[in-house]
Design an enzyme around this catalytic site. Structure first.
Site, PDB file in Angstrom:
ATOM      1  N   HIS A 109       0.839  -1.204   0.000  1.00 50.74           N
ATOM      2  CA  HIS A 109       0.000   0.000   0.000  1.00 50.74           C
ATOM      3  C   HIS A 109       0.874   1.254   0.000  1.00 50.74           C
ATOM      4  O   HIS A 109       0.603   2.215  -0.719  1.00 50.74           O
ATOM      5  CB  HIS A 109      -0.916   0.021   1.234  1.00 50.74           C
ATOM      6  N   HIS A 148       1.571  -3.895   9.632  1.00 54.95           N
ATOM      7  CA  HIS A 148       2.936  -3.570   9.204  1.00 54.95           C
ATOM      8  C   HIS A 148       3.711  -2.940  10.347  1.00 54.95           C
ATOM      9  O   HIS A 148       3.138  -2.319  11.245  1.00 54.95           O
ATOM     10  CB  HIS A 148       2.941  -2.587   8.031  1.00 54.95           C
TER      11      HIS A 148
END
Length: 171
Positions: A109, A148
């Site tokens: 992303h 993440h």
């Protein structure tokens, strides 16, 4: 030698993620982060490219073409890195979404968002004040969603900017 370097980075990543995820406001923050993260899922990028192509007669075709080429480079490199490093996603910390794959490094992303911010600010410099903070928010939202580590975000940002620069320099 490499293991002794990784241990402090891993400790830093876990400490940073714990700070971001283990507080009483994590549910409302996750709700907002989910919305921000979804803006980086991909359809918005395609829409931007098509709008540039339709409405910007002077450079819209170049924007769309350069963006497509940059993503044609970024996606395979991203997959290669992710499957080479095979870094596990944060564990034993809250996670607010189900990630699309098993590994965390680099953040796809974030790579895509920084690629787009590079593209948009190159062709439309007046929009830089909007697209760079948006790209940073997408990256940070991935940490706030628990999928993440911050170093995954840094790696993704570098990947996105480097892929754009490579393609831009080749044309």
């Amino acid at each position: 030698m490499a293991v002794t370097v990784l241990v402090p980075i891993q400790r830093f990543d876990y400490a940073f993620s714990s700070l971001c995820l283990c507080h009483r406001f994590n549910q409302p923050v996750a709700t907002l982060s989910r919305m921000v993260s979804r803006s980086g899922d991909g359809p918005l990028y395609l829409l931007f490219g098509l709008l540039a192509w339709v409405f910007d007669r002077q450079q819209g075709g170049q924007v769309l073409g350069l963006g497509l080429l940059a993503f044609l480079l970024e996606l395979p490199v991203y997959l290669l890195l992710k499957n080479t490093f095979k870094r596990n996603r944060p564990a034993q910390l809250p996670s607010f979404i189900q990630p699309s794959d098993k590994y965390s490094l680099p953040s796809g992303h974030t790579a895509a968002a920084f690629l787009m911010a590079s593209l948009i600010s190159t062709f439309y410099p007046a929009a830089a004040w909007l697209v760079w903070p948006w790209a940073m928010l997408i990256g940070f939202s991935r940490v706030l969603l628990g999928v993440h580590f911050i170093t995954d975000i840094v790696a993704g940002a570098l990947l996105g900017m480097m892929c754009f620069d490579v393609v831009k320099g080749a044309i």
